[in-house]
Design an enzyme around this catalytic site. Sequence first.
Site, PDB file in Angstrom:
ATOM      1  N   HIS A  34      39.884  36.198  30.818  1.00 53.03           N
ATOM      2  CA  HIS A  34      40.044  37.020  29.601  1.00 53.03           C
ATOM      3  C   HIS A  34      39.633  36.182  28.407  1.00 53.03           C
ATOM      4  CE1 HIS A  34      42.294  40.190  31.716  1.00 53.03           C
ATOM      5  NE2 HIS A  34      42.709  39.183  32.481  1.00 53.03           N
ATOM      6  N   HIS A  93      43.698  37.997  41.516  1.00 47.31           N
ATOM      7  CA  HIS A  93      44.966  37.267  41.368  1.00 47.31           C
ATOM      8  C   HIS A  93      45.990  37.660  42.424  1.00 47.31           C
ATOM      9  CE1 HIS A  93      45.607  40.950  39.122  1.00 47.31           C
ATOM     10  NE2 HIS A  93      45.057  40.500  38.028  1.00 47.31           N
ATOM     11  N   ASP A 110      42.326  33.906  35.697  1.00 51.15           N
ATOM     12  CA  ASP A 110      43.073  34.909  34.930  1.00 51.15           C
ATOM     13  C   ASP A 110      43.646  34.301  33.650  1.00 51.15           C
ATOM     14  OD1 ASP A 110      43.953  37.449  34.331  1.00 51.15           O
ATOM     15  OD2 ASP A 110      45.761  37.316  35.562  1.00 51.15           O
ATOM     16  N   LYS A 125      35.818  46.888  36.902  1.00 49.49           N
ATOM     17  CA  LYS A 125      37.230  46.544  37.067  1.00 49.49           C
ATOM     18  C   LYS A 125      38.097  47.788  37.107  1.00 49.49           C
ATOM     19  CE  LYS A 125      40.921  43.914  37.079  1.00 49.49           C
ATOM     20  NZ  LYS A 125      41.329  42.685  36.452  1.00 49.49           N
ATOM     21  N   HIS A 144      42.929  45.241  39.935  1.00 47.04           N
ATOM     22  CA  HIS A 144      44.273  44.750  39.603  1.00 47.04           C
ATOM     23  C   HIS A 144      45.200  45.452  40.585  1.00 47.04           C
ATOM     24  CE1 HIS A 144      47.500  43.198  36.902  1.00 47.04           C
ATOM     25  NE2 HIS A 144      48.152  44.100  37.622  1.00 47.04           N
ATOM     26  N   HIS A 168      37.427  35.175  37.081  1.00 45.93           N
ATOM     27  CA  HIS A 168      38.365  36.135  36.461  1.00 45.93           C
ATOM     28  C   HIS A 168      38.896  35.518  35.171  1.00 45.93           C
ATOM     29  CE1 HIS A 168      41.592  39.393  36.841  1.00 45.93           C
ATOM     30  NE2 HIS A 168      41.798  38.790  35.674  1.00 45.93           N
TER      31      HIS A 168
HETATM   32  O1  DOR Z   1      49.177  38.492  32.939  1.00 45.89           O
HETATM   33  C1  DOR Z   1      48.183  39.171  32.739  1.00 45.89           C
HETATM   34  N1  DOR Z   1      47.540  39.145  31.557  1.00 45.89           N
HETATM   35  N2  DOR Z   1      47.750  39.976  33.718  1.00 45.89           N
HETATM   36  C2  DOR Z   1      46.759  40.850  33.513  1.00 45.89           C
HETATM   37  O2  DOR Z   1      46.439  41.568  34.419  1.00 45.89           O
HETATM   38  C3  DOR Z   1      46.131  40.984  32.175  1.00 45.89           C
HETATM   39  C4  DOR Z   1      46.276  39.772  31.391  1.00 45.89           C
HETATM   40  C5  DOR Z   1      45.958  39.971  29.923  1.00 45.89           C
HETATM   41  O3  DOR Z   1      44.944  40.596  29.625  1.00 45.89           O
HETATM   42  O4  DOR Z   1      46.717  39.477  29.074  1.00 45.89           O
HETATM   43 ZN    ZN Z   2      43.335  39.385  34.400  1.00 42.28          ZN
END
Ligand code: DOR
Ligand code: ZN
Length: 346
Positions: A15, A174, A246, A99, A136, A13
């Site tokens: 980003h 998460h 995450d 997702k 999520h 997971h």
């Molecule tokens: O804290 C988070 N940041 N939770 C999420 O679900 C998305 C993520 C983000 O993309 O910044």
């Molecule tokens: Zn995330």
Amino acid sequence: MDSLRIRRPDDMHLHLRDGAMLRAVLPATARVFGRALVMPNLVPPVALPREAAEYRDRIYAALGPGTGFRPLMTLYLTEETRPADLQAAHEARLVTAVKLYPAGATTNSASGVRDMDRVRPALETMARVGLPLCVHGEVTDPDVDIFDREARFIEEVLDPLRRAVPGLRVVMEHVTTKDAVDYVSGQRDMGATVTPQHLMLDRNAMLVGGVRPHYYCLPILKRREHREALRAFAASGDPRLFLGTDSAPHPTGAKEAACGCAGCFSAPVALGCYAQVFDEMGALGHLEAFASENGAAFYRLPPNEGTVLLERTEAARIPPPLEVDGDTVTVFDPGRAPGWQVKETA
Ligand code: DOR
Ligand code: ZN
């Protein structure tokens, strides 16, 4: 035990963003992890197979030659997603998962799902072809307290969804609560990921003695007893649970703001943080399965070749902020240096 060699792990997971941010943050992950499941919440979202292919190509371009790292792509589920597109993307091995963001739940989730009935055909196709759904897991009803949103999601959305679409394989991303641990334990066709910050911190760390915006993420940090349940679940070696950081970079200025963004940028220190938690729990023997085996097995991928060597250290330091586009990205600092760090990869 002062050092530990494990099979090369996967971050299930992550980003990565795009453009300059992508180029800045990707090396930290590619150095340690063999693969990462890349979240599709760009603006606009990665919703079509063609967009996933283009994003994958931009990630490879940012990576440059000479690394074995592989991005595992995801598609962003919307009420317009066509089941046939999902099937085709799965059969072409373009995407590893889809997702689900409830609309409004978190960063860039405005295109997410409002009415679960409208995505039922897509979910049924996914169950039939074996394409997993990552969720999520928070309700977005403004009347539901932010600390209760995960528990309410399980009851009101996740469990009904799994009953309505039997055989759909679902990852609760998460997880942050004892409710989630209790739900996931013992279920078939379910996986779960847990972040470093939810294993290491509770909401006091974020709110007592001043507000710490770099600990603000979604789902939000919960009270101590929930953190204890997550740690016990990880230490139990349950095969449903796997590593998903995450890691979610935002410019420092966007986090240290009157209305700060949610997300902890943990990629550079994540594996050391997990090792510290497993060490504190006397469960280092389960770290390799958590980091390198359970996720691959869930997604029906072969485990990575290669290894990483972790060492126990008192000298680990949190790296300085990354420079990106005239701002910085602050690295997640759990408040004490992690007791473990990656020494070398092979
Ligand atoms: O804290 C988070 N940041 N939770 C999420 O679900 C998305 C993520 C983000 O993309 O910044
Ligand atoms: Zn995330």
